[in-house]
Design an enzyme around this catalytic site. Structure first.
Site, PDB file in Angstrom:
ATOM      1  N   HIS A  30       0.874  -1.174   0.000  1.00 60.56           N
ATOM      2  CA  HIS A  30       0.000   0.000   0.000  1.00 60.56           C
ATOM      3  C   HIS A  30       0.910   1.222   0.000  1.00 60.56           C
ATOM      4  O   HIS A  30       1.728   1.395   0.919  1.00 60.56           O
ATOM      5  CB  HIS A  30      -0.928  -0.010   1.230  1.00 60.56           C
ATOM      6  CG  HIS A  30      -1.882  -1.167   1.208  1.00 60.56           C
ATOM      7  ND1 HIS A  30      -2.060  -2.015   2.276  1.00 60.56           N
ATOM      8  CD2 HIS A  30      -2.688  -1.624   0.212  1.00 60.56           C
ATOM      9  CE1 HIS A  30      -2.955  -2.944   1.940  1.00 60.56           C
ATOM     10  NE2 HIS A  30      -3.344  -2.726   0.700  1.00 60.56           N
ATOM     11  N   HIS A 119       3.438  -3.682   6.778  1.00 64.23           N
ATOM     12  CA  HIS A 119       2.361  -2.711   6.521  1.00 64.23           C
ATOM     13  C   HIS A 119       2.231  -1.788   7.721  1.00 64.23           C
ATOM     14  O   HIS A 119       2.848  -2.005   8.767  1.00 64.23           O
ATOM     15  CB  HIS A 119       1.015  -3.442   6.355  1.00 64.23           C
ATOM     16  CG  HIS A 119       0.880  -4.195   5.069  1.00 64.23           C
ATOM     17  ND1 HIS A 119       0.019  -3.819   4.083  1.00 64.23           N
ATOM     18  CD2 HIS A 119       1.520  -5.307   4.624  1.00 64.23           C
ATOM     19  CE1 HIS A 119       0.123  -4.670   3.064  1.00 64.23           C
ATOM     20  NE2 HIS A 119       1.025  -5.581   3.369  1.00 64.23           N
ATOM     21  N   GLU A 188       1.721  -5.754  10.737  1.00 62.50           N
ATOM     22  CA  GLU A 188       1.187  -4.393  10.875  1.00 62.50           C
ATOM     23  C   GLU A 188       2.066  -3.679  11.893  1.00 62.50           C
ATOM     24  O   GLU A 188       2.077  -4.002  13.068  1.00 62.50           O
ATOM     25  CB  GLU A 188      -0.276  -4.436  11.325  1.00 62.50           C
ATOM     26  CG  GLU A 188      -1.221  -5.072  10.316  1.00 62.50           C
ATOM     27  CD  GLU A 188      -1.474  -4.215   9.067  1.00 62.50           C
ATOM     28  OE1 GLU A 188      -0.991  -3.062   9.018  1.00 62.50           O
ATOM     29  OE2 GLU A 188      -2.153  -4.712   8.148  1.00 62.50           O
TER      30      GLU A 188
END
Ligand SMILES: [Zn+2]
Length: 303
Positions: A30, A119, A188
């Site tokens: 992303h 991420h 994450e």
């Protein structure tokens, strides 16, 4: 360091010792999740300068360079839903194909121990950093047969939770799990909405990855005690937005891992109101997705 594709780098091991299983590190799937990209670039600079010598084959991938250049999450599609065959014809789908080709090329050189796909979350989380483990190739319901015991090093690297997926999704980590039979995680690494990180809380992760590359940290062959707080969760339900009338009945802006007691009305869609079947924790709530897309996950604590 050898460039295989755009923003995809292979580092051959320096040591003449017996070949070690490989490692894949990726970030920027992303394009707006910049802190993990900075961490990967630091490691790349250390490798390029010779300050860091890889003891094992290493693949460094920057997921979506075009989205990263524009500081946007994606170009047209969520890249982390496109790791499928045949590939989507979109620009993002073609990029997923390049990343899959690179990982398969590494796999042809020898076994791969692990893939960590870095991420950061859009929203804050009650547990700031956490690992998502894709489903096992054997059965989604069976305990994940990891080759190594990652809980202890992940907890020491600042991660507070392990979330076991129970449905196969077309994510990058699921692809490497299936295609290379390696241990794969979506890590994450904190919220990218939070204030600038003066203390640089990713340093423990950066140090551990550095040591895994150099061989100073061994692959965790034995289970070790985790550093508290450490929690395990399991995904019980994927919330799909099925219609334009979909609506959350809880605060969509609540932090990830917020808990709701059994019976709490959670959302409304085609079949009416859906209530929590047991104590449930929410993850990645986002109603602004197209019908048919995932609007969030519900978790149960395994503690
Ligand atoms: Zn992401």
């Amino acid at each position: 360091m050898e460039q295989w594709f755009e923003q995809v780098w292979y580092c051959a091991p320096q040591s003449s010792a017996p070949r070690q299983p490989g490692l894949i590190l990726s970030a920027g799937i992303h394009g707006d999740e910049t802190r993990p990209v900075v961490l990967l670039r630091q490691l790349q600079q250390q490798l390029a300068s010779g300050q860091l010598q890889p003891a094992r084959p290493l693949l460094l991938l920057y997921g979506n360079p075009r989205a990263m250049a524009r500081h946007q999450r994606m170009i047209t599609e969520n890249l982390n839903r496109l790791f499928t065959s045949p590939s989507s014809a979109s620009a993002d789908g073609q990029r997923a194909r390049v990343l899959m080709d690179a990982c398969e090329r590494l796999g042809r050189l020898g076994p791969v121990a692990a893939h960590f796909d870095l991420h950061s979350t859009i929203k804050p989380s009650l547990i700031e950093r956490f690992a998502l483990c894709p489903v096992s190739p054997v059965s989604p319901e069976s305990p994940p047969p990891c080759h190594y015991h990652w809980a202890a090093p992940l907890s020491r690297a600042g991660f507070g939770a392990w979330v076991q997926q129970t449905r196969r999704a077309a994510t990058f980590s699921q692809f490497t799990r299936d295609a290379l039979n390696c241990d794969s995680f979506t890590l994450e690494c904190g919220s990218h909405a939070s204030k600038p990180d003066r203390e640089n809380r990713l340093q423990p992760l950066a140090r551990w990855l550095h040591d895994l590359i150099s061989g100073a940290a061994a692959l965790p062959a034995q289970p070790m005690p985790v550093t508290p707080p450490w929690q395990r969760f399991r995904v019980t339900e994927e919330i799909l937005r099925r219609s334009d009338d979909f609506q959350f009945l809880i605060d969509e802006q609540e932090p990830n891992f917020s808990a709701h007691p059994p019976g709490t009305p959670l959302y409304r869609d085609l079949d009416g109101v859906v209530k929590a079947a047991g104590q449930r924790h929410t993850l990645f709530l986002n109603s602004q997705v197209a019908p048919g897309q995932r609007a969030g996950l519900l978790l149960e604590s395994l503690q």
